[in-house]
Structure formats: structure tokens, C-alpha cells
Design a protein around this motif. Structure first.
Motif, PDB file in Angstrom:
ATOM      1  N   GLN A 154       5.470  -0.827   9.422  1.00  0.00           N
ATOM      2  CA  GLN A 154       4.790   0.459   9.246  1.00  0.00           C
ATOM      3  C   GLN A 154       5.449   1.257   8.127  1.00  0.00           C
ATOM      4  OE1 GLN A 154       1.910   1.305  10.718  1.00  0.00           O
ATOM      5  NE2 GLN A 154       1.901   3.149   9.471  1.00  0.00           N
ATOM      6  N   HIS A 212       4.606  -0.775   4.727  1.00  0.00           N
ATOM      7  CA  HIS A 212       3.222  -1.077   4.361  1.00  0.00           C
ATOM      8  C   HIS A 212       2.195  -0.193   5.078  1.00  0.00           C
ATOM      9  CE1 HIS A 212       4.850  -4.765   2.623  1.00  0.00           C
ATOM     10  NE2 HIS A 212       5.436  -5.021   3.778  1.00  0.00           N
ATOM     11  N   THR A 234       0.388   2.566   4.621  1.00  0.00           N
ATOM     12  CA  THR A 234      -0.874   2.942   3.982  1.00  0.00           C
ATOM     13  C   THR A 234      -1.781   1.727   3.809  1.00  0.00           C
ATOM     14  OG1 THR A 234       0.218   4.741   2.822  1.00  0.00           O
ATOM     15  CG2 THR A 234      -1.896   4.038   1.948  1.00  0.00           C
ATOM     16  N   ARG A 235      -1.206   0.619   3.380  1.00  0.00           N
ATOM     17  CA  ARG A 235      -2.004  -0.605   3.175  1.00  0.00           C
ATOM     18  C   ARG A 235      -2.495  -1.160   4.516  1.00  0.00           C
ATOM     19  NH1 ARG A 235      -5.824  -2.931   1.074  1.00  0.00           N
ATOM     20  NH2 ARG A 235      -5.633  -5.131   0.630  1.00  0.00           N
ATOM     21  N   ASP A 243      -3.244   0.666   7.128  1.00  0.00           N
ATOM     22  CA  ASP A 243      -4.360   1.551   7.479  1.00  0.00           C
ATOM     23  C   ASP A 243      -5.634   1.131   6.753  1.00  0.00           C
ATOM     24  OD1 ASP A 243      -2.539   3.029   8.986  1.00  0.00           O
ATOM     25  OD2 ASP A 243      -2.332   4.611   7.471  1.00  0.00           O
ATOM     26  N   GLU A 244      -5.508   0.827   5.460  1.00  0.00           N
ATOM     27  CA  GLU A 244      -6.666   0.401   4.658  1.00  0.00           C
ATOM     28  C   GLU A 244      -7.234  -0.916   5.170  1.00  0.00           C
ATOM     29  OE1 GLU A 244      -4.986   0.217   0.744  1.00  0.00           O
ATOM     30  OE2 GLU A 244      -4.964   2.404   0.495  1.00  0.00           O
TER      31      GLU A 244
END
Length: 194
Positions: free
Chosen positions: A148, A151, A153-154, A156-157
């Protein structure tokens, strides 16, 4: 009533006792997911008593999709059903893929290529969401906070993309009609037509 002539079936090379056992096994395998669904609906109704009428009528939503053989595993199916029932109770969109469905998709991917970084973080996140209460999963996962942190943000995407791209557009709660019977008992249901 049909009478089975055992000597005729034996002459054809069919053992009636073996056939009966096979049929019982097949019927039991079909009914087991029904029991899991009913258990999860009952548990959701206890968590959300104000939505019990609505949750009772969700059985059709809980069918598993042909995403992978893992959906036939009890803890996987229950995680899937639990998430859908929570969405029903919260009146949120039922179409996006569940965490269990995403885990099954990522499992397929992992058979083709290693999953690292954000993909692994997503796998862990979805597994925790769907199966976090399963003892085996909790033991295997440990602390996943580094994924977490590195990475987030990635992850979440990727989660948003997979929930959207693997959505089931037909998974919607349609017009509910109730005859005022729940499991054979007369009830006052807000969806009753009387």
C-alpha cells in the motif's frame, strides 16, 4: 410412481445402488451453494434488520459467474455473496466485480505470468476484503502495508479498472414481488402485493 427393475439395469451394466449414490452426490453438490447463499442472506439480515425484506429477495443475485472454478469453494463463494449483500443493504451498485471475482481473475493471470508490485498489492487487498476472516488466508497474508505504501495509488486505479471491466451488467435487483411468504411462513413484507 415408477418402479425400477433392478435386474434390467444390472443386465445393462448399470448398478442401481451406484447410480443412486451418484445421483445423491450430484444433487448434494447442487444444493450446497444454495445452503451457503441462504446462510449469508440470514447473516446479512441479522446485520441489517431494517433491510431484511429486501435481503430475503436477493437469492437470484448470488449466483456465481463462470470466472473460475474457485467460486465453488465455500469461503470464496461466501466472500462474494457477503459483498453483494452488503451492497444491497447499502443501496449501492451491484454490477461491479466483487473482491472475490477479482481474486479469481488475478489467480488466472498469475498462472500465465508472475504478478508483482501494484498487481500483487491488489491481489492482497482483494483477498483481505473477500476472505480476511478465513484462517488460512489470514495466516498466509501477513502484513501487506508495504504494498500500500509503495503502490497505493496504482492499486486504487487497478481496483477501479477491474471492478468496472469485470462488471456483470445483468446483476441488478429488479422489480420484487412477494406473496407474503418467506420460507413458507406468512410475513408482512414491504414487497407484498396484498
Amino acid at each position: 410412481m415408477t418402479v425400477i427393475d433392478a435386474s434390467r439395469h444390472q443386465a445393462l451394466g448399470v448398478d442401481p445402488a451406484a447410480l443412486a449414490t451418484a445421483l445423491q452426490t450430484e444433487v448434494a453438490s447442487l444444493l450446497t451453494p444454495v445452503e451457503w447463499a441462504e446462510d449469508e442472506i440470514a447473516a446479512a439480515s441479522r446485520r441489517h434488520p431494517g433491510q431484511a425484506d429486501l435481503l430475503f429477495h436477493t437469492f437470484g443475485l448470488l449466483k456465481s459467474r463462470n470466472i473460475g472454478s474457485g467460486m465453488g469453494t465455500e469461503f470464496v463463494y461466501r466472500g462474494h455473496a457477503r459483498e453483494l449483500l452488503e451492497r444491497v443493504a447499502a443501496d449501492t451498485d451491484l454490477r461491479p466485480a466483487t473482491a472475490a471475482e477479482i481474486c479469481l481473475l488475478l489467480s488466472k493471470v498469475s498462472l500465465q505470468t508472475p504478478i508483482h508490485g501494484a498487481g500483487a498489492g491488489l491481489y492482497f487487498r482483494m483477498g483481505q476484503a473477500a476472505f480476511g476472516d478465513h484462517p488460512l488466508f489470514a495466516e498466509l497474508m501477513g502484513d501487506q502495508s508495504p504494498y500500500q505504501q509503495l503502490h497505493g495509488t496504482r492499486i486504487d486505479e487497478l481496483e477501479a479498472m477491474l471492478r468496472r471491466n469485470a462488471a456483470d451488467p445483468a446483476r441488478q435487483l429488479g422489480g420484487i414481488q412477494c406473496r407474503g411468504l418467506h420460507h413458507g411462513s406468512r410475513v408482512t413484507c414491504r414487497f407484498g402485493n396484498s
